[in-house]
Scaffold this motif. Structure first.
Motif, PDB file in Angstrom:
ATOM      1  N   LEU A 116       2.885  -1.158  -4.300  1.00  0.00           N
ATOM      2  CA  LEU A 116       3.534  -2.496  -4.862  1.00  0.00           C
ATOM      3  C   LEU A 116       4.946  -2.488  -5.385  1.00  0.00           C
ATOM      4  O   LEU A 116       5.550  -3.480  -5.537  1.00  0.00           O
ATOM      5  N   ALA A 117       5.161  -1.204  -5.947  1.00  0.00           N
ATOM      6  CA  ALA A 117       6.550  -0.935  -6.320  1.00  0.00           C
ATOM      7  C   ALA A 117       7.481  -0.185  -5.644  1.00  0.00           C
ATOM      8  O   ALA A 117       8.437   0.222  -5.885  1.00  0.00           O
ATOM      9  N   ALA A 118       7.018  -0.220  -4.272  1.00  0.00           N
ATOM     10  CA  ALA A 118       7.785   0.488  -3.269  1.00  0.00           C
ATOM     11  C   ALA A 118       9.005  -0.661  -2.665  1.00  0.00           C
ATOM     12  O   ALA A 118       9.046  -1.752  -3.156  1.00  0.00           O
ATOM     13  N   ASN A 119      10.057  -0.144  -2.185  1.00  0.00           N
ATOM     14  CA  ASN A 119      11.000  -0.880  -1.742  1.00  0.00           C
ATOM     15  C   ASN A 119      11.305  -0.855  -0.208  1.00  0.00           C
ATOM     16  O   ASN A 119      11.779   0.077   0.133  1.00  0.00           O
ATOM     17  N   PRO A 120      10.985  -1.905   0.622  1.00  0.00           N
ATOM     18  CA  PRO A 120      10.113  -3.303   0.180  1.00  0.00           C
ATOM     19  C   PRO A 120       8.871  -2.842  -0.234  1.00  0.00           C
ATOM     20  O   PRO A 120       8.278  -1.861   0.325  1.00  0.00           O
ATOM     21  N   PRO A 121       8.016  -3.809  -0.949  1.00  0.00           N
ATOM     22  CA  PRO A 121       6.595  -3.368  -1.490  1.00  0.00           C
ATOM     23  C   PRO A 121       5.930  -3.628  -0.334  1.00  0.00           C
ATOM     24  O   PRO A 121       6.095  -4.439   0.728  1.00  0.00           O
ATOM     25  N   PHE A 122       4.730  -3.206  -0.423  1.00  0.00           N
ATOM     26  CA  PHE A 122       3.584  -3.594   0.768  1.00  0.00           C
ATOM     27  C   PHE A 122       2.225  -3.080  -0.069  1.00  0.00           C
ATOM     28  O   PHE A 122       2.197  -2.542  -1.228  1.00  0.00           O
ATOM     29  N   SER A 123       1.226  -3.260   0.659  1.00  0.00           N
ATOM     30  CA  SER A 123      -0.231  -3.099   0.320  1.00  0.00           C
ATOM     31  C   SER A 123      -1.178  -3.108   1.308  1.00  0.00           C
ATOM     32  O   SER A 123      -0.723  -3.639   2.411  1.00  0.00           O
ATOM     33  N   TYR A 124      -2.219  -2.219   0.992  1.00  0.00           N
ATOM     34  CA  TYR A 124      -3.039  -1.878   2.341  1.00  0.00           C
ATOM     35  C   TYR A 124      -4.457  -2.939   2.007  1.00  0.00           C
ATOM     36  O   TYR A 124      -5.239  -2.776   2.978  1.00  0.00           O
ATOM     37  N   TRP A 125      -4.215  -3.844   1.186  1.00  0.00           N
ATOM     38  CA  TRP A 125      -5.548  -4.582   0.727  1.00  0.00           C
ATOM     39  C   TRP A 125      -5.591  -5.990   1.545  1.00  0.00           C
ATOM     40  O   TRP A 125      -4.355  -6.562   1.645  1.00  0.00           O
ATOM     41  N   GLN A 126      -6.699  -6.416   2.070  1.00  0.00           N
ATOM     42  CA  GLN A 126      -6.987  -7.644   2.580  1.00  0.00           C
ATOM     43  C   GLN A 126      -7.976  -8.581   1.633  1.00  0.00           C
ATOM     44  O   GLN A 126      -8.360  -7.857   0.643  1.00  0.00           O
ATOM     45  N   SER A 127      -7.930  -9.805   1.959  1.00  0.00           N
ATOM     46  CA  SER A 127      -8.707 -10.542   1.114  1.00  0.00           C
ATOM     47  C   SER A 127     -10.183  -9.955   0.918  1.00  0.00           C
ATOM     48  O   SER A 127     -10.754 -10.199  -0.292  1.00  0.00           O
ATOM     49  N   THR A 128     -10.610  -9.425   2.047  1.00  0.00           N
ATOM     50  CA  THR A 128     -12.031  -8.959   2.196  1.00  0.00           C
ATOM     51  C   THR A 128     -12.047  -7.514   1.203  1.00  0.00           C
ATOM     52  O   THR A 128     -13.079  -7.304   0.306  1.00  0.00           O
ATOM     53  N   THR A 129     -10.937  -6.637   1.240  1.00  0.00           N
ATOM     54  CA  THR A 129     -10.788  -5.684   0.342  1.00  0.00           C
ATOM     55  C   THR A 129     -11.010  -6.252  -1.222  1.00  0.00           C
ATOM     56  O   THR A 129     -11.838  -5.624  -1.752  1.00  0.00           O
ATOM     57  N   LEU A 130     -10.455  -7.278  -1.568  1.00  0.00           N
ATOM     58  CA  LEU A 130     -10.729  -7.861  -2.791  1.00  0.00           C
ATOM     59  C   LEU A 130     -12.019  -8.341  -3.120  1.00  0.00           C
ATOM     60  O   LEU A 130     -12.488  -8.249  -4.275  1.00  0.00           O
ATOM     61  N   ALA A 131     -12.682  -8.901  -2.021  1.00  0.00           N
ATOM     62  CA  ALA A 131     -13.861  -9.679  -2.189  1.00  0.00           C
ATOM     63  C   ALA A 131     -15.051  -8.481  -2.516  1.00  0.00           C
ATOM     64  O   ALA A 131     -16.030  -8.579  -3.320  1.00  0.00           O
ATOM     65  N   ILE A 132     -14.821  -7.255  -1.841  1.00  0.00           N
ATOM     66  CA  ILE A 132     -15.628  -5.928  -2.260  1.00  0.00           C
ATOM     67  C   ILE A 132     -15.371  -5.423  -3.486  1.00  0.00           C
ATOM     68  O   ILE A 132     -16.346  -5.145  -4.198  1.00  0.00           O
ATOM     69  N   MET A 133     -14.063  -5.437  -3.897  1.00  0.00           N
ATOM     70  CA  MET A 133     -13.853  -4.838  -5.303  1.00  0.00           C
ATOM     71  C   MET A 133     -14.782  -5.581  -6.362  1.00  0.00           C
ATOM     72  O   MET A 133     -15.080  -5.254  -7.500  1.00  0.00           O
TER      73      MET A 133
END
Lengths: 325, 325
Positions: free
Chosen positions: A248-265
C-alpha cells in the motif's frame, strides 16, 4: 538415469517478501513456513541419451514456451553441477495443487523437480545442497525440501551458498490445521512476482518491514517450540498484515486483496471474538488461509463455507519433506 | 453576547494521522483538505448572565454527559481568552452531517462553535487565532475555518501557537466533486481516536509515514495550482493507502476497512481502467469518498450506486470557510 520425487507446497507464517538478488533468488529476509500435506507435486525425471532437448509434461500435457524454458534453464544448473551439460530429460510432473486455492504450484513443483533430477543424474543426496538448488528455481520452494516447520535462512554470501532452508520442527511436532479458502471468482492473480519487486524498489515502508523480521522469527520459533497456538497465530497474522501493508506504500500503491478477502478476514476476527482461536495468513494474492487447531475443525469449516464468495474449503495438516517414490 | 456561525466539514487529501501533543492537539504531520459545501453545522452561542453552567442543545435536544463536557471544556478556553471566566452560554447546534456518510461532525461542529462563541464573547475576528482555537476542540476542525483547499501547518512550538490552517486555494479555484458513499450497514466505527494513538505508539511503519508527508504535500500543492486532476487524485489516494497501511503494522494490528470498503475501492480502480478519472480517499472508518470532475458526475453516481452494500451517494463541491449568519 531416472528418478521420481514427491514434494509438498508450504505456507509461509513469516513471509518471504523481497529479493536482494533476482538471478540467484536470494531473499532480503528470513522466512518461516509450514509444509502442507494436502498439496503436492510428483515429478519423474528420465535422462535419455537420445534426447537433444528436454521434454516437459505437466499433468500429461506437453509444455512449451516460457514454462518449458524455466524448467529447462533450471535443469541446466543440475546438468552443470553433475558435469553432464549434454544430458537432456523427459520430465513428467503431476500437480495436486488446485490453482483456485491460491497456492503457487512452483514451491512443490521445483522441490520435486530438483529432487528427481538430482537423483536421476547421480548427484549425491544432500538436503542442504538440494535446498540451495531448489531455491534457484523458485525461492519459497527451498522450504519444501523439509517437512513440518521450516526456516529459510537468507544468508549473507553473494553466491547464495548460505541461503537455504532448515527444519525447525518436524511435521509430527504439532497437529495444526490450515484451511485454504477457495474463492468462487477465480479472478486473475496479478503482480505476485512484479509486485514484490516494485515493493522492494519503491515502498516507503519496505526497510521497516525487513527490520521487523528478526523479532517475529524469534517469537514465532518460541511459540512453535511451546506449541502456543495464540502466539504463533498472532505473529503469523500480524506478519502477513505487515507484508501487505508494504504494498500500500509502494509507488504506485497496489493491493492483493479483494472484497471477499476482507470478508474472510472479518469472519476470522469474529470467530476469535466468539472464543474460537483462528488466525489468517495471505500470500501475494486474494486467497486466505486459516490456521486453527483440530478441535475447531467443524466450526471453522462451517463458518468459512457460509461467507459469500467462498466456493470450497481445502484442509491440510503438517506435511513431510521431499520423498522418493 | 450572541452570535451564529456556520462551518462546513472537510475531507483530508493528505491525512492528519498522529498527535505529538494529546492535550493541545498538535499533529505529527501537516495535512491538507478540501472544505465541502454539502455538510455543515450551524451554531448559535448566547452568553447569558443568568446561567451558572453551559446549556448545549444539539439538533434541538439537550445534551449532557461526556459530549456536554467536551463542549463546555472548549468554551472554558474562550471564556479564559476573553477574560470572562464566569460567562456561561446557551449553545444551539444543528448538524447537517449525516453520520452514515462517514464524516465526523466534530470538524464542522467545533469550527462553528469556536466562531460563534468567539464573536459572542467579543474576541476580535481573526481567522488564524480562530484556527488555533478550533484545533484545540478537534484537530481537523482547524482546517474548516477556511474554504477551498486548506493546509494545516503542524508548527513546532510546544504551546501550539504556530499550529494552524492556511488557505491554499479558495473554493472557486476548482470545481472538484466529492461523492460520499453511504453504506447500508451502519457498522460501528471503532477506534478512530484510539487507533491513531495506537499507531503512533506501536506501528513499525509510523516514522516512515511522517517522513513521507513533505513530498506528498509539495506535489499535491503543485497539482492543485495546476488543476491537474490525475496528479491530485493519485497523490490523495496513495496518501490514504499509506495512512491505512500504518494501522496494519500496529501492535496489535487493525484495519478500518470492511469488505464493502474494498468493493468500492475496486470499483473506483475499474472506473479508471475504463478511462473515467476517479480516485478514492478513506478516513479512520469504513466509508469511502470518491473524487472526480463534474463531467463524470452521472457515470460516477450510477456506478457507485450499483455496488452491493451501498445505500446512497451524497455529492459535495468545494465549500466556503466559516461564515456568520
Amino acid at each position: 538415469m531416472k528418478a521420481t520425487a514427491k514434494a509438498h507446497t508450504n505456507i509461509a507464517l513469516i513471509k518471504y517478501w523481497g529479493k536482494r538478488d533476482e538471478s540467484l533468488i536470494l531473499p532480503m529476509n528470513n522466512s518461516l513456513s509450514l509444509t502442507l500435506d494436502g498439496f503436492y507435486t510428483t515429478t519423474t525425471v528420465d535422462f535419455q541419451d537420445s534426447l537433444t532437448a528436454d521434454q516437459f509434461y505437466l499433468n500429461d500435457r506437453l509444455v512449451e514456451g516460457a514454462e518449458h524454458h524455466r524448467v529447462s534453464a533450471f535443469l541446466d544448473r543440475i546438468r552443470k553441477a553433475a558435469g553432464r551439460p549434454d544430458a537432456f530429460a523427459y520430465v513428467h510432473s503431476t500437480n495436486h495443487v488446485p490453482t483456485a486455492a491460491g497456492f503457487a504450484s512452483s514451491a512443490s513443483g521445483f522441490a520435486a523437480l530438483a529432487a528427481a533430477a538430482s537423483r536421476a543424474i547421480g548427484l549425491p543426496d544432500n538436503a542442504q545442497a538440494l535446498s540451495i538448488l531448489t531455491r534457484q528455481g523458485s525461492g519459497s520452494a527451498c522450504r519444501s525440501v523439509y517437512g513440518g516447520f521450516v526456516e529459510w535462512e537468507k544468508g549473507a554470501e553473494a553466491d547464495g551458498s548460505d541461503s537455504y532452508a532448515i527444519q525447525i520442527a518436524p511435521a509430527d511436532h504439532w497437529d495444526l490445521r490450515v484451511a485454504a479458502v477457495v474463492l468462487s471468482s477465480d479472478e486473475k492473480k496479478v503482480l505476485s512476482r512484479e509486485g514484490m519487486k516494485r515493493t522492494v524498489e519503491t515502498s516507503t515502508f519496505y526497510s521497516a518491514w525487513v527490520e521487523s523480521i528478526p523479532d517475529d522469527l524469534e517469537a514465532i520459533k518460541a511459540g512453535i517450540a511451546e506449541k502456543d497456538f495464540e502466539k504463533v497465530g498472532e505473529i503469523a497474522e500480524a506478519n502477513c498484515l505487515r507484508m501487505h501493508a508494504t504494498t500500500l506504500a509502494a509507488n504506485p500503491p497496489f493491493s492483493y486483496w479483494q472484497s471477499t478477502t476482507l470478508a474472510i478476514m472479518e469472519t476470522v476476527r469474529k470467530l476469535r471474538s466468539e472464543g474460537v482461536p483462528a488466525f489468517f495468513t495471505i500470500d501475494a494474492g486474494p486467497n486466505v488461509k486459516v490456521l486453527y487447531t483440530p478441535e475447531h475443525e467443524e466450526t471453522i469449516r462451517n463458518t468459512l463455507q457460509d461467507v459469500p464468495g467462498v466456493h470450497d474449503i481445502k484442509v491440510s495438516r503438517p506435511g513431510q519433506g521431499v520423498s522418493y517414490v
